[in-house]
Each structure stands twice: as structure tokens, then as C-alpha cells.
Design a protein around this motif. Structure first.
Motif, PDB file in Angstrom:
ATOM      1  N   ARG A  85       0.827  -1.208   0.000  1.00  0.00           N
ATOM      2  CA  ARG A  85       0.000   0.000   0.000  1.00  0.00           C
ATOM      3  C   ARG A  85       0.863   1.262   0.000  1.00  0.00           C
ATOM      4  O   ARG A  85       0.534   2.248  -0.657  1.00  0.00           O
ATOM      5  N   PHE A  86       1.986   1.235   0.719  1.00  0.00           N
ATOM      6  CA  PHE A  86       2.888   2.389   0.719  1.00  0.00           C
ATOM      7  C   PHE A  86       3.535   2.558  -0.653  1.00  0.00           C
ATOM      8  O   PHE A  86       3.632   3.678  -1.171  1.00  0.00           O
TER       9      PHE A  86
ATOM     10  N   GLY B 107       1.259   4.133  -3.096  1.00  0.00           N
ATOM     11  CA  GLY B 107       0.834   5.492  -2.784  1.00  0.00           C
ATOM     12  C   GLY B 107      -0.501   5.577  -2.072  1.00  0.00           C
ATOM     13  O   GLY B 107      -1.049   6.672  -1.931  1.00  0.00           O
ATOM     14  N   GLU B 108      -1.042   4.481  -1.618  1.00  0.00           N
ATOM     15  CA  GLU B 108      -2.323   4.488  -0.910  1.00  0.00           C
ATOM     16  C   GLU B 108      -2.192   5.112   0.477  1.00  0.00           C
ATOM     17  O   GLU B 108      -3.146   5.708   0.974  1.00  0.00           O
ATOM     18  N   ILE B 109      -1.023   4.936   1.108  1.00  0.00           N
ATOM     19  CA  ILE B 109      -0.801   5.509   2.438  1.00  0.00           C
ATOM     20  C   ILE B 109       0.477   6.335   2.416  1.00  0.00           C
ATOM     21  O   ILE B 109       1.384   6.086   1.604  1.00  0.00           O
ATOM     22  N   ASP B 110       0.572   7.300   3.328  1.00  0.00           N
ATOM     23  CA  ASP B 110       1.773   8.143   3.378  1.00  0.00           C
ATOM     24  C   ASP B 110       2.800   7.528   4.328  1.00  0.00           C
ATOM     25  O   ASP B 110       2.550   6.511   4.985  1.00  0.00           O
ATOM     26  N   ALA B 111       3.974   8.175   4.435  1.00  0.00           N
ATOM     27  CA  ALA B 111       5.079   7.639   5.230  1.00  0.00           C
ATOM     28  C   ALA B 111       4.737   7.582   6.701  1.00  0.00           C
ATOM     29  O   ALA B 111       5.121   6.622   7.398  1.00  0.00           O
ATOM     30  N   ASP B 112       4.022   8.588   7.221  1.00  0.00           N
ATOM     31  CA  ASP B 112       3.663   8.582   8.634  1.00  0.00           C
ATOM     32  C   ASP B 112       2.743   7.407   8.963  1.00  0.00           C
ATOM     33  O   ASP B 112       2.932   6.715   9.973  1.00  0.00           O
ATOM     34  N   THR B 113       1.749   7.171   8.124  1.00  0.00           N
ATOM     35  CA  THR B 113       0.827   6.051   8.333  1.00  0.00           C
ATOM     36  C   THR B 113       1.566   4.727   8.229  1.00  0.00           C
ATOM     37  O   THR B 113       1.348   3.809   9.028  1.00  0.00           O
ATOM     38  N   TYR B 114       2.473   4.642   7.263  1.00  0.00           N
ATOM     39  CA  TYR B 114       3.265   3.424   7.067  1.00  0.00           C
ATOM     40  C   TYR B 114       4.090   3.120   8.314  1.00  0.00           C
ATOM     41  O   TYR B 114       4.102   1.987   8.808  1.00  0.00           O
ATOM     42  N   THR B 115       4.752   4.144   8.854  1.00  0.00           N
ATOM     43  CA  THR B 115       5.567   3.966  10.059  1.00  0.00           C
ATOM     44  C   THR B 115       4.694   3.569  11.243  1.00  0.00           C
ATOM     45  O   THR B 115       5.055   2.673  12.022  1.00  0.00           O
TER      46      THR B 115
END
Length: 95
Positions: free
Chosen positions: A68-69, A72-80
């Protein structure tokens, strides 16, 4: 003469049986050829693994987050945040 007529009658009915048998034989043969061609040219389904046997293995939550990261479905903050939450959960389960 009567024997000649009887022989011709039996031969005639035998010819019909032979013709039906040959027709069925050709239908079965053509059916097998079509089945073999379809089977050999069929693309493997998405759910087959690389060995061509069973279903594909399930994605882990980390792999889903990675995919998903990457898309581009989620941003870096959400991924972390996802990875940190998964790590905490995994640590609490092993206690």
C-alpha cells in the motif's frame, strides 16, 4: 435369393451401427483434442503459487502495508505507524 436379401438386410443394419459408432468416436476424439488444447493454453490463475500447485500464500500485514505504501495508498507517517503498531502487537503476543 431369400438368403441374399436377408444378408443384405443384416449388412444394411450393421452399416448404420458402424456409422453411429464412428460418429461417436469422432465426437469423443474432437472433444479430447479441444479439451487438451484449452488445458495446455490456459493461463494459471492468480491464486496458484509459482510451483503451479496450491493457493498463493497469504500476505502478512507488513507485506500489505509495504504494498500500500509503494502504490501510494498511504503516506510515510501512516506506514511507520502501522509497522510500529504491528511490532508492539507481535511483542505482546510473544510474552
Amino acid at each position: 435369393m431369400e438368403e441374399e436379401v436377408r444378408t443384405m438386410m443384416y449388412w444394411n443394419s450393421g452399416g448404420w451401427i458402424w456409422m453411429i459408432f464412428m460418429s461417436l468416436l469422432w465426437i469423443v476424439l474432437i472433444g479430447l483434442i479441444v479439451w487438451a488444447v484449452v488445458r495446455l493454453t490456459q493461463q494459471p490463475s492468480r491464486h496458484d503459487d509459482a510451483r503451479g500447485g496450491g493457493p498463493a500464500p497469504r500476505e502478512t500485514p507488513e507485506e500489505i502495508a509495504d504494498r500500500r505504501f509503494a502504490s501510494g495508498e498511504i503516506d510515510a507517517d501512516t506506514y511507520t505507524a502501522i509497522h510500529e503498531r504491528l511490532a508492539r502487537r507481535r511483542a505482546s503476543q510473544h510474552r
